[in-house]
Write an enzyme that holds these catalytic residues in place. Sequence first.
Site, short mmCIF file in Angstrom:
data_model
loop_
_atom_site.label_atom_id
_atom_site.label_comp_id
_atom_site.label_asym_id
_atom_site.label_seq_id
_atom_site.Cartn_x
_atom_site.Cartn_y
_atom_site.Cartn_z
N ASP A 61 0.84 -1.19 0.00
CA ASP A 61 0.00 0.00 0.00
C ASP A 61 0.88 1.24 0.00
O ASP A 61 1.89 1.29 0.70
CB ASP A 61 -0.91 0.00 1.24
CG ASP A 61 -2.13 0.89 1.05
OD1 ASP A 61 -2.35 1.38 -0.06
OD2 ASP A 61 -2.87 1.09 2.04
N HIS A 78 4.54 2.39 -8.98
CA HIS A 78 4.34 0.95 -9.04
C HIS A 78 5.66 0.22 -9.31
O HIS A 78 5.93 -0.84 -8.74
CB HIS A 78 3.31 0.60 -10.12
CG HIS A 78 1.91 0.93 -9.73
ND1 HIS A 78 1.29 0.36 -8.65
CD2 HIS A 78 1.00 1.79 -10.28
CE1 HIS A 78 0.05 0.84 -8.53
NE2 HIS A 78 -0.15 1.71 -9.52
N LEU A 174 10.78 -21.44 -2.30
CA LEU A 174 9.72 -20.55 -1.82
C LEU A 174 8.53 -20.58 -2.77
O LEU A 174 8.67 -20.44 -3.99
CB LEU A 174 10.27 -19.12 -1.73
CG LEU A 174 9.25 -18.02 -1.37
CD1 LEU A 174 8.76 -18.19 0.06
CD2 LEU A 174 9.89 -16.64 -1.57
#
Length: 291
Positions: A61, A78, A174
């Site tokens: 955010d 972004h 992962l």
Amino acid sequence: MLSLGFSLPPPSNNKLIITSKNQYNYRTNLANVCSNNNVNAVGDQLMTLPEGLKHVAVIMDGHRRWAKNKGLTVKQGHRAGGEKIQVLTRLCSHWGVKVLTIFAFSTENWVRLEEEVDFLMKLFLELIGSQEKLDEWTRDGRRVSFIGDKSIFSKSLQEALAVMEERTKFNSGLHVIIAINYSGRQDILQATKSIAIKVKNGDLTVKDINQSLFEQELETHCAEFPEPDLLIRTSGEKRVSNFMLWQLAYTELYFANKLFPDMEEADFIEALTSFKSRQRRYGGQKKLIIS
């Protein structure tokens, strides 16, 4: 939004070493650790993965506010956030976290300006659709899954997502789950509809329905550990914003005041290590020693 364009040598174990003096120079230290494949090369304080921390989720955010504060474009905000996702992914991989879920685009994000949404869709395709990115994820041993309603995306983006999942599905490193056009409420709704159809068709009875069965119908059933142990949200906001509503029932929450592109390695380390101080009772109580 996130960037997938990076690679990291396989870690030798789950330990990192930094000092309180050099923690804000951690980017250089981590690079030295990884390049030398020697976790004892930096600092004097041993840092290990907090016990029980298998799944980390993150709500990114603050990209647009960050860009506005710096006089930059939303697109630059972004892209800056994508660089920080690389940092967090690297840390989780090195520490031995099993699952990292990233809330990249929600069903509510479609109300944003068309120019911004179009840019995000193109950026997704740019960062996921190339052979170079596929090779990097395969080489680094990471598995990638996408959750959310992908039917609304362009054919080229849908194909790129499917290829990425297929090429990495047998990787054992992962597990990165990317929530794109995702809604926690919609996830629960689609699971309910799926079970209802199975009952209607005679494949299940009402008595068969329990928590375990319901969780198998949620989109996160693709993960070995589908429920996050720790949720990190940035920018000072203190809400879950329709993200993994079922799965977050007993998740520990960490709210950072910094905007996501401002998050540094030391900030992510602070968030991850905060899990050490949490006492997870799941409705019970901590055992007391009575003398």
